[in-house]
Design a protein around this motif. Structure first.
Motif, short mmCIF file in Angstrom:
data_model
loop_
_atom_site.label_atom_id
_atom_site.label_comp_id
_atom_site.label_asym_id
_atom_site.label_seq_id
_atom_site.Cartn_x
_atom_site.Cartn_y
_atom_site.Cartn_z
N LEU A 117 0.82 -1.22 0.00
CA LEU A 117 0.00 0.00 0.00
C LEU A 117 0.85 1.27 0.00
N LEU A 118 2.08 1.17 0.47
CA LEU A 118 2.96 2.34 0.53
C LEU A 118 3.89 2.46 -0.67
N SER A 119 4.02 1.40 -1.42
CA SER A 119 5.02 1.38 -2.49
C SER A 119 4.44 1.90 -3.81
N ASN A 120 5.30 2.59 -4.55
CA ASN A 120 4.94 2.99 -5.90
C ASN A 120 6.06 2.61 -6.87
N SER A 121 6.94 1.73 -6.41
CA SER A 121 8.05 1.26 -7.24
C SER A 121 7.71 -0.10 -7.84
N PRO A 122 7.82 -0.24 -9.15
CA PRO A 122 7.52 -1.53 -9.77
C PRO A 122 8.42 -2.66 -9.27
#
Length: 191
Positions: A117-122
Motif C-alpha cells: 500500500l505504501l510502495s509505488n516502485s515496480p
C-alpha cells in the motif's frame, strides 16, 4: 499636502501593515505547503522502509517454516509407508507443523499488503507480489513431496529447492530494490 507627506503617510499607515501581514501569511503558507509535501514524502519513505524491514525480518522464519513443513510431510510419508506410527499420531504431528506454517504465512501476507500500500516502485511491488504468492501458497512444501504428475528427472528435493530459492530470490530482490529507492547516495564534496 505635499507629495513627501502623502508618501510617508501611505508607507506608515494601516494599509501597508495589512498588505505586509497578508504577504507574510501568503509566504508562510506557501513555504509550509512545499515543506509539508517534502515531509510527507519523507514520512512515506520512512514508513515504507519500516514495513519492508518488517517483511524482511520474516525471511529466516519463512524459509525455516517451509523446511519444517517439507520435513514433516516427508517424515509423515515415510512413516505411512513403514506403518510404525499410528495414523492419528502421525497426522497430528504434521497438522501441528502445518498450522504453525499457515499462521506465519498469514502474518507475512498481512505485512506484505501493508508494504504494498505504501510502495509505488515496480521493482518493490514485483518482489512483494512474489513473497505474497509464496505466502498464499502455504501448501507448496507439501505439494513438493507428491510424486504424481511430475516431469521426469525431477524429484521432491529439486522441487522444494526451487520453492526455497524462489522465495529467497524474492526477498533478495525486495531488499535491493528498497535500498535503491530509500538510500541516499553519497556525493563527494566539491573542492
Amino acid at each position: 499636502m505635499a507629495w513627501g507627506d502623502w508618501f510617508r503617510e501611505l508607507t506608515t499607515g494601516p494599509l501597508v501593515g495589512v498588505v505586509g501581514t497578508l504577504a507574510g501569511v501568503w509566504i508562510a503558507r506557501w513555504t509550509t505547503r512545499s515543506e509539508g509535501a517534502v515531509n510527507r514524502a519523507d514520512k512515506r519513505s520512512d514508513q515504507l522502509r519500516e514495513e519492508v524491514a518488517t517483511v524482511l525480518a520474516e525471511r529466516p522464519k519463512m524459509i525455516d517454516s517451509q523446511r519444517k513443513l517439507f520435513d514433516a510431510t516427508m517424515r509423515n510419508r515415510d512413516q505411512r509407508e513403514r506403518g510404525d506410527v499410528p495414523p492419528a499420531e502421525r497426522s497430528a504431528r504434521l497438522m501441528a507443523v502445518r498450522q504453525e506454517h499457515i499462521e506465519l504465512c498469514d502474518k507475512v501476507k498481512h505485512e506484505v499488503i501493508c508494504a504494498q500500500l505504501l510502495s509505488n516502485s515496480p521493482r518493490i511491488e514485483t518482489a512483494l507480489a512474489a513473497i505474497r504468492a509464496s505466502a498464499e501458497n502455504w501448501n507448496g512444501p507439501m505439494e513438493a513431496t507428491h510424486r504424481a504428475g511430475v516431469e521426469i528427472g525431477s524429484d521432491e528435493f529439486d522441487r522444494f529447492d526451487k520453492l526455497q530459492s524462489d522465495l529467497a530470490n524474492a526477498f533478495d530482490e525486495l531488499e535491493s530494490a528498497t535500498r535503491a529507492i530509500t538510500s541516499v547516495a553519497f556525493q563527494e564534496p566539491r573542492r
